[in-house]
Design an enzyme around this catalytic site. Sequence first.
Site, PDB file in Angstrom:
ATOM      1  N   ASN A 198     -14.329  37.320 -65.207  1.00 24.00           N
ATOM      2  CA  ASN A 198     -13.924  37.852 -63.915  1.00 24.00           C
ATOM      3  C   ASN A 198     -12.562  37.299 -63.477  1.00 24.00           C
ATOM      4  O   ASN A 198     -11.912  36.552 -64.207  1.00 24.00           O
ATOM      5  CB  ASN A 198     -15.015  37.565 -62.879  1.00 24.00           C
ATOM      6  CG  ASN A 198     -15.187  38.703 -61.896  1.00 24.00           C
ATOM      7  OD1 ASN A 198     -14.211  39.320 -61.479  1.00 24.00           O
ATOM      8  ND2 ASN A 198     -16.412  38.971 -61.504  1.00 24.00           N
TER       9      ASN A 198
ATOM     10  N   HIS B  74      -6.104  13.380 -71.076  1.00 20.78           N
ATOM     11  CA  HIS B  74      -5.123  12.301 -71.177  1.00 20.78           C
ATOM     12  C   HIS B  74      -5.850  10.961 -71.181  1.00 20.78           C
ATOM     13  O   HIS B  74      -6.938  10.845 -70.599  1.00 20.78           O
ATOM     14  CB  HIS B  74      -4.149  12.342 -69.988  1.00 20.78           C
ATOM     15  CG  HIS B  74      -3.562  13.688 -69.748  1.00 20.78           C
ATOM     16  ND1 HIS B  74      -2.534  14.200 -70.507  1.00 20.78           N
ATOM     17  CD2 HIS B  74      -3.882  14.652 -68.851  1.00 20.78           C
ATOM     18  CE1 HIS B  74      -2.230  15.413 -70.073  1.00 20.78           C
ATOM     19  NE2 HIS B  74      -3.041  15.717 -69.075  1.00 20.78           N
TER      20      HIS B  74
ATOM     21  N   GLY C 101     -19.180  31.040 -60.332  1.00 20.99           N
ATOM     22  CA  GLY C 101     -17.817  30.948 -59.818  1.00 20.99           C
ATOM     23  C   GLY C 101     -17.386  29.535 -59.461  1.00 20.99           C
ATOM     24  O   GLY C 101     -18.195  28.699 -59.055  1.00 20.99           O
TER      25      GLY C 101
ATOM     26  N   ALA D 267     -22.794  27.940 -59.554  1.00 19.08           N
ATOM     27  CA  ALA D 267     -21.457  28.032 -58.970  1.00 19.08           C
ATOM     28  C   ALA D 267     -20.989  26.667 -58.478  1.00 19.08           C
ATOM     29  O   ALA D 267     -21.769  25.880 -57.948  1.00 19.08           O
ATOM     30  CB  ALA D 267     -21.460  29.025 -57.818  1.00 19.08           C
TER      31      ALA D 267
ATOM     32  N   LYS E 148     -25.858  18.862 -63.885  1.00 18.02           N
ATOM     33  CA  LYS E 148     -27.079  18.337 -64.505  1.00 18.02           C
ATOM     34  C   LYS E 148     -28.109  19.453 -64.617  1.00 18.02           C
ATOM     35  O   LYS E 148     -28.138  20.369 -63.801  1.00 18.02           O
ATOM     36  CB  LYS E 148     -27.660  17.205 -63.653  1.00 18.02           C
ATOM     37  CG  LYS E 148     -26.758  15.993 -63.596  1.00 18.02           C
ATOM     38  CD  LYS E 148     -27.372  14.893 -62.767  1.00 18.02           C
ATOM     39  CE  LYS E 148     -26.409  13.716 -62.725  1.00 18.02           C
ATOM     40  NZ  LYS E 148     -26.820  12.682 -61.831  1.00 18.02           N
TER      41      LYS E 148
END
Length: 195
Positions: A84, A114, A150, A168, A188
């Site tokens: 999406n 990093h 999302g 989400a 989790k």
Amino acid sequence: MMKEIDKMLSGDIYNTRDPELMELAFRAKKLIETFNNTSVDETEEKERILKKLIGNMGEGVWIEKPFFCDFGKNISIGRNTFINYNCVFLDNNKITIGENVLIAPNVQIYTASHPIKVSERINTNPQQNEAPYRTYTKPVKIGNNVWIGGNSVILPGVSIGNHTVIGAGSVVTKSIPDNCVAAGNPCKVIKRDIN
């Protein structure tokens, strides 16, 4: 001597400003710019651009624009997967996405990272065409029939099992098994054996 692209894909510290890598990234960004500027009804043109950008793309894949990635060629997407709006895939290493995957808006998948220690992360004496920071990568793998909600963020080195749902807003810091619902920050497992 190992090329920087090989170091990048093997997970070693590599120079993000290597001319060959920059050229590959610029190629991808030009394709992304063209893709993101297509008209909503230019379905065939969008597919043509994506086939040039994405390393491996199955039949029936649909990616909404805008879409962003670093190289494109390190991304593999299985058939009938839907991505999406406004997703960001930092494919400095392999991102492998299975079949029938649903990826909601604003999902971010990162393969680049990093070092934690400042003394290891910052390159205090960069040479010409060398980055002032150190980067390494880990691949990300998403199984078949996965739904990612999302605004989720998937971090380097994570695998998400088949038939799993990521709630989400989750930040997926560790691998998640098959057939479960997982959510939160850090993400989790909250329900198992959903299939």
